[in-house]
Write an enzyme that holds these catalytic residues in place. Structure first.
Site, PDB file in Angstrom:
ATOM      1  N   SER A  91       0.836  -1.193   0.000  1.00 52.10           N
ATOM      2  CA  SER A  91       0.000   0.000   0.000  1.00 52.10           C
ATOM      3  C   SER A  91       0.877   1.253   0.000  1.00 52.10           C
ATOM      4  O   SER A  91       1.692   1.435  -0.888  1.00 52.10           O
ATOM      5  CB  SER A  91      -0.956  -0.078   1.194  1.00 52.10           C
ATOM      6  OG  SER A  91      -1.964   0.883   1.136  1.00 52.10           O
ATOM      7  N   HIS A 116      -2.383  -1.189  -4.554  1.00 52.53           N
ATOM      8  CA  HIS A 116      -3.844  -1.239  -4.660  1.00 52.53           C
ATOM      9  C   HIS A 116      -4.417   0.169  -4.611  1.00 52.53           C
ATOM     10  O   HIS A 116      -3.698   1.139  -4.412  1.00 52.53           O
ATOM     11  CB  HIS A 116      -4.463  -2.142  -3.584  1.00 52.53           C
ATOM     12  CG  HIS A 116      -4.277  -1.652  -2.175  1.00 52.53           C
ATOM     13  ND1 HIS A 116      -4.752  -2.332  -1.096  1.00 52.53           N
ATOM     14  CD2 HIS A 116      -3.681  -0.558  -1.662  1.00 52.53           C
ATOM     15  CE1 HIS A 116      -4.464  -1.690   0.016  1.00 52.53           C
ATOM     16  NE2 HIS A 116      -3.818  -0.607  -0.300  1.00 52.53           N
TER      17      HIS A 116
END
Length: 182
Positions: A91, A116
């Site tokens: 992330s 993501h």
């Protein structure tokens, strides 16, 4: 007493230093030793006498706003900065990894990187939810720009490949094949 999530190790002989970003990014996860942009910037400023900085990352991600400020501090620095995936860069941790220049991004053999879409927790009426969805799309645009620069791709390519609502895990070999790390 918890271990510090942000720590500096100096090498006076080599005029270099290592910064360790180990933990969740943001101050709402670790109240004693938070991994925040302010603390990172303070540590970076304290290293005015070194020429090369090695930023080691082991993070599942965290607060996008804190992470973006860390990315921008790395991008704006006149120092030679290397980033390292020591275990997991997921992330926002993965986006920080992307902040070093090509050739200055590294991954340990057994490490994982994950990209993501940005996410949030929200409640409210339908208009508030629509507004928040638009805000998340803007976050994705900014994150995709940093990733695209690191991968030598367009923002649209990055968004299509990594910001589709799923988690996209890469081994060190896969990250190297993409040109993300050496």
């Amino acid at each position: 007493m918890s271990k510090p999530s942000l720590k500096i190790v100096r090498n006076e002989a080599k005029k270099s230093a290592e910064i360790y970003l180990y933990g969740i990014i943001g101050d709402y996860w670790d109240y004693e030793m938070p991994l925040t942009a302010r603390r990172f910037q303070q540590q970076l400023a304290a290293l005015s006498d070194v020429q090369e900085i090695h930023v080691h990352i082991n993070s599942p991600g965290g607060n996008v706003h804190e992470g973006l400020a860390i990315c921008n501090a790395i991008l704006a620095s006149k120092k030679i900065i290397h980033t390292y995936n020591d275990g997991i860069c997921a992330s926002m941790g993965a986006v920080i990894l992307c902040s070093a220049k090509a050739g200055n991004r590294h991954a340990a053999k057994g490490s994982l990187t994950m990209f993501h879409s940005a996410s949030t927790i929200v409640w409210g009426n339908s208009q508030e939810l629509k507004d928040e969805a638009e805000t998340l799309e803007k976050h994705d645009d900014v994150l995709a720009e940093i990733i695209a620069d690191a991968l030598g791709q367009t923002v649209d390519q990055v968004k299509a490949a990594y910001m589709d609502g799923a988690d996209h895990w890469l081994t060190a070999k896969e990250a190297e094949a993409l040109g993300l790390v050496t």
